[in-house]
Scaffold this active site. Structure first.
Site, PDB file in Angstrom:
ATOM      1  N   GLY A  54      36.250  35.310  39.547  1.00  0.00           N
ATOM      2  CA  GLY A  54      35.820  33.934  39.314  1.00  0.00           C
ATOM      3  C   GLY A  54      35.800  33.239  40.644  1.00  0.00           C
ATOM      4  O   GLY A  54      35.244  33.753  41.605  1.00  0.00           O
ATOM      5  N   SER A 101      38.484  31.773  43.374  1.00  0.00           N
ATOM      6  CA  SER A 101      39.917  31.740  43.660  1.00  0.00           C
ATOM      7  C   SER A 101      40.436  30.316  43.905  1.00  0.00           C
ATOM      8  O   SER A 101      41.544  29.989  43.494  1.00  0.00           O
ATOM      9  CB  SER A 101      40.239  32.638  44.856  1.00  0.00           C
ATOM     10  OG  SER A 101      39.456  32.280  45.969  1.00  0.00           O
ATOM     11  N   CYS A 128      38.820  40.842  42.285  1.00  0.00           N
ATOM     12  CA  CYS A 128      37.972  39.929  43.056  1.00  0.00           C
ATOM     13  C   CYS A 128      38.714  38.619  43.374  1.00  0.00           C
ATOM     14  O   CYS A 128      39.591  38.613  44.226  1.00  0.00           O
ATOM     15  CB  CYS A 128      36.663  39.713  42.312  1.00  0.00           C
ATOM     16  SG  CYS A 128      35.334  39.192  43.385  1.00  0.00           S
ATOM     17  N   HIS A 159      34.524  44.710  40.323  1.00  0.00           N
ATOM     18  CA  HIS A 159      34.765  44.295  38.926  1.00  0.00           C
ATOM     19  C   HIS A 159      34.697  45.480  37.966  1.00  0.00           C
ATOM     20  O   HIS A 159      33.637  45.711  37.367  1.00  0.00           O
ATOM     21  CB  HIS A 159      33.689  43.292  38.500  1.00  0.00           C
ATOM     22  CG  HIS A 159      33.799  41.958  39.142  1.00  0.00           C
ATOM     23  ND1 HIS A 159      34.468  40.905  38.574  1.00  0.00           N
ATOM     24  CD2 HIS A 159      33.331  41.502  40.323  1.00  0.00           C
ATOM     25  CE1 HIS A 159      34.408  39.850  39.361  1.00  0.00           C
ATOM     26  NE2 HIS A 159      33.718  40.181  40.436  1.00  0.00           N
ATOM     27  N   GLU A 206      35.639  45.607  35.066  1.00  0.00           N
ATOM     28  CA  GLU A 206      35.384  45.122  33.698  1.00  0.00           C
ATOM     29  C   GLU A 206      33.886  44.938  33.421  1.00  0.00           C
ATOM     30  O   GLU A 206      33.497  44.687  32.287  1.00  0.00           O
ATOM     31  CB  GLU A 206      36.158  43.816  33.443  1.00  0.00           C
ATOM     32  CG  GLU A 206      35.587  42.547  34.061  1.00  0.00           C
ATOM     33  CD  GLU A 206      35.808  42.412  35.567  1.00  0.00           C
ATOM     34  OE1 GLU A 206      36.283  43.368  36.208  1.00  0.00           O
ATOM     35  OE2 GLU A 206      35.467  41.340  36.107  1.00  0.00           O
TER      36      GLU A 206
HETATM   37  N1  GLN Z   1      33.863  34.513  45.962  1.00  0.00           N
HETATM   38  C1  GLN Z   1      34.916  34.301  45.018  1.00  0.00           C
HETATM   39  C2  GLN Z   1      36.136  33.650  45.659  1.00  0.00           C
HETATM   40  O1  GLN Z   1      36.154  33.454  46.814  1.00  0.00           O
HETATM   41  C3  GLN Z   1      35.311  35.601  44.370  1.00  0.00           C
HETATM   42  C4  GLN Z   1      34.118  36.152  43.630  1.00  0.00           C
HETATM   43  C5  GLN Z   1      34.464  36.856  42.358  1.00  0.00           C
HETATM   44  O2  GLN Z   1      35.583  36.801  41.847  1.00  0.00           O
HETATM   45  N2  GLN Z   1      33.470  37.480  41.787  1.00  0.00           N
HETATM   46  O3  GLN Z   1      37.067  33.332  44.974  1.00  0.00           O
END
Ligand code: GLN
Length: 200
Positions: free
Chosen positions: A47, A49, A79, A169, A171
């Protein structure tokens, strides 16, 4: 076995579906009282962060989750989840739960290469599909953190005791092997000597 899935933002439903396919129930962690139900491991999804870090603090989840992780609760961060667990983020001025001895680089592949798919070796599993979405990579690891996978010359999966992270990912593909690996980590927890090592 019941696995907590941090459900504040991002791709948490996809993790719950993977766990369901493996016959494991998930507990969505959305607010402080959800932490009162016992669970055996925690997944922190992909998501954003910064958004997840902010919500963890605002919803009073931050300190309790950090304490649980420090006490050895198995955790799997994908991620953004990897970024939440990293003790260092090279291109960000703040860190979050900061329980794992890894240094991460955010949005590390640049705009053009922000999202890509590859298949690479994951230690102990074999070749698996890896989908990256504006992913971080791990620049370096220290202490007893073990590198589990590399792609494009960068570290993309690592484990330290009860903590597992992937920049990709699992998932989002049909392959259940990384989730199985995490479930195995939970089952093996009793042979993890974190306390012994800490006092050594
Ligand atoms: N770019 C997102 C971040 O910096 C991480 C991307 C992801 O979780 N798909 O949190």
């Amino acid at each position: 076995m019941q696995i907590g899935v941090l459900a504040l933002q991002g791709a948490f439903i996809e993790h719950e579906k993977m766990l369901a396919r493996l016959g494991v129930s998930s507990l969505e962690i959305r607010q402080e009282k959800d932490l009162d139900t016992p669970f055996d491991g925690l997944i922190i999804p992909g998501g954003e962060s910064t958004v997840q870090g902010k919500l963890l603090r605002e919803l009073n989840l931050f300190d309790r989750i950090k304490t649980m992780l420090e006490a050895g609760l198995p955790v799997f961060g994908t991620c953004a989840g990897l970024l939440l667990l990293a003790k260092k983020i090279k291109n960000d001025d703040r860190t979050h739960l900061a329980t794992m001895d890894i240094a991460a680089v955010r949005n590390a592949y640049g705009r053009q290469l922000g999202s890509f798919y590859t298949e690479k070796e994951f230690k102990g599993i074999g070749t698996i599909p890896m989908t990256f979405i504006r992913a971080p990579y791990i620049e370096n690891v220290w202490n007893d953190t073990e590198i589990l996978a590399e792609a494009d010359g960068h570290i993309v999966a690592a484990r330290q005791k009860n903590q597992l992270v992937t920049a990709f990912h699992p998932e989002l593909n049909d392959n259940l092997s990384v989730h199985k690996y995490f479930i195995q980590m939970i089952n093996d927890k009793h042979i993890d000597n974190s306390e012994v090592n800490k006092n050594a």
